[in-house]
Design a protein around this motif. Structure first.
Motif, PDB file in Angstrom:
ATOM      1  N   MET A   1       0.778  -1.275   0.009  1.00  0.00           N
ATOM      2  CA  MET A   1      -0.082  -0.010  -0.144  1.00  0.00           C
ATOM      3  C   MET A   1       0.925   1.287  -0.023  1.00  0.00           C
ATOM      4  SD  MET A   1      -3.353  -1.070   2.086  1.00  0.00           S
ATOM      5  CE  MET A   1      -2.399  -0.880   4.025  1.00  0.00           C
ATOM      6  N   VAL A   2       1.634   1.339   0.865  1.00  0.00           N
ATOM      7  CA  VAL A   2       2.703   2.522   0.850  1.00  0.00           C
ATOM      8  C   VAL A   2       3.372   2.665  -0.393  1.00  0.00           C
ATOM      9  CG1 VAL A   2       4.913   3.324   1.828  1.00  0.00           C
ATOM     10  CG2 VAL A   2       3.057   2.242   3.332  1.00  0.00           C
TER      11      VAL A   2
ATOM     12  N   PHE B   1       2.501   1.467  -3.347  1.00  0.00           N
ATOM     13  CA  PHE B   1       1.352   1.724  -4.423  1.00  0.00           C
ATOM     14  C   PHE B   1       1.420   3.497  -4.313  1.00  0.00           C
ATOM     15  CE2 PHE B   1      -2.856   2.906  -5.710  1.00  0.00           C
ATOM     16  CZ  PHE B   1      -2.771   2.463  -7.096  1.00  0.00           C
ATOM     17  N   THR B   2       1.110   3.915  -3.152  1.00  0.00           N
ATOM     18  CA  THR B   2       0.875   5.350  -2.928  1.00  0.00           C
ATOM     19  C   THR B   2       2.011   5.927  -3.343  1.00  0.00           C
ATOM     20  OG1 THR B   2      -0.423   4.804  -0.916  1.00  0.00           O
ATOM     21  CG2 THR B   2       0.168   7.015  -1.241  1.00  0.00           C
ATOM     22  N   VAL B   3       3.291   5.754  -3.018  1.00  0.00           N
ATOM     23  CA  VAL B   3       4.304   6.704  -3.545  1.00  0.00           C
ATOM     24  C   VAL B   3       4.555   6.807  -4.842  1.00  0.00           C
ATOM     25  CG1 VAL B   3       7.046   6.778  -2.926  1.00  0.00           C
ATOM     26  CG2 VAL B   3       5.649   6.443  -1.093  1.00  0.00           C
ATOM     27  N   ARG B   4       4.340   5.452  -5.639  1.00  0.00           N
ATOM     28  CA  ARG B   4       4.803   5.411  -7.030  1.00  0.00           C
ATOM     29  C   ARG B   4       3.517   6.251  -7.628  1.00  0.00           C
ATOM     30  NH1 ARG B   4       5.397  -0.951  -5.791  1.00  0.00           N
ATOM     31  NH2 ARG B   4       7.568  -0.848  -5.010  1.00  0.00           N
ATOM     32  N   THR B   5       2.552   5.942  -7.188  1.00  0.00           N
ATOM     33  CA  THR B   5       1.342   6.584  -7.957  1.00  0.00           C
ATOM     34  C   THR B   5       1.652   8.285  -7.896  1.00  0.00           C
ATOM     35  OG1 THR B   5      -0.035   4.801  -7.508  1.00  0.00           O
ATOM     36  CG2 THR B   5      -1.127   7.206  -8.118  1.00  0.00           C
ATOM     37  N   THR B   6       2.041   8.673  -6.694  1.00  0.00           N
ATOM     38  CA  THR B   6       2.048   9.948  -6.600  1.00  0.00           C
ATOM     39  C   THR B   6       3.448  10.662  -7.240  1.00  0.00           C
ATOM     40  OG1 THR B   6       1.326  10.056  -4.155  1.00  0.00           O
ATOM     41  CG2 THR B   6       2.964  11.876  -4.741  1.00  0.00           C
TER      42      THR B   6
END
Length: 92
Positions: free
Chosen positions: A44-45, A47-52
């Motif tokens: 989850m972390v 995915f969030t960092v990569r997407t951002t």
């Protein structure tokens, strides 16, 4: 992932350049549940960092393109504007 798979935009490879940290489960149920939780949080972390990062890069590329287009469009108008301002100031 291979660079060609990334370049082709393959859906399962769109985050391939980043490495995921994995917690391997131990023998007991408690260790397996802890590893499962750690891996879910890690995903989850990540995915969030990569997407951002990807969205921020897209926004910055778009803004850079818009500003560059405006500069290319209006830069030729700067010399006549300076001459006009100087002449206008002399005759007022």
């Amino acid at each position: 992932g291979t660079p060609s798979a990334i370049a082709e935009g393959h859906p399962s490879r769109w985050m391939a350049p980043w490495r995921r940290i994995v917690t391997y489960p131990g023998a007991g149920l408690d260790a397996r549940m802890r590893a499962f939780g750690d891996n879910i949080v890690s995903r989850m972390v990540g995915f969030t960092v990569r997407t951002t990062v990807l969205i921020s890069a897209g926004v910055m590329l778009t803004l850079t393109g818009i500003v560059s287009l405006l500069m290319v469009t209006f830069w030729p108008l700067v010399p006549p504007a300076i001459i006009g301002l100087v002449l206008g100031a002399l005759f007022i």
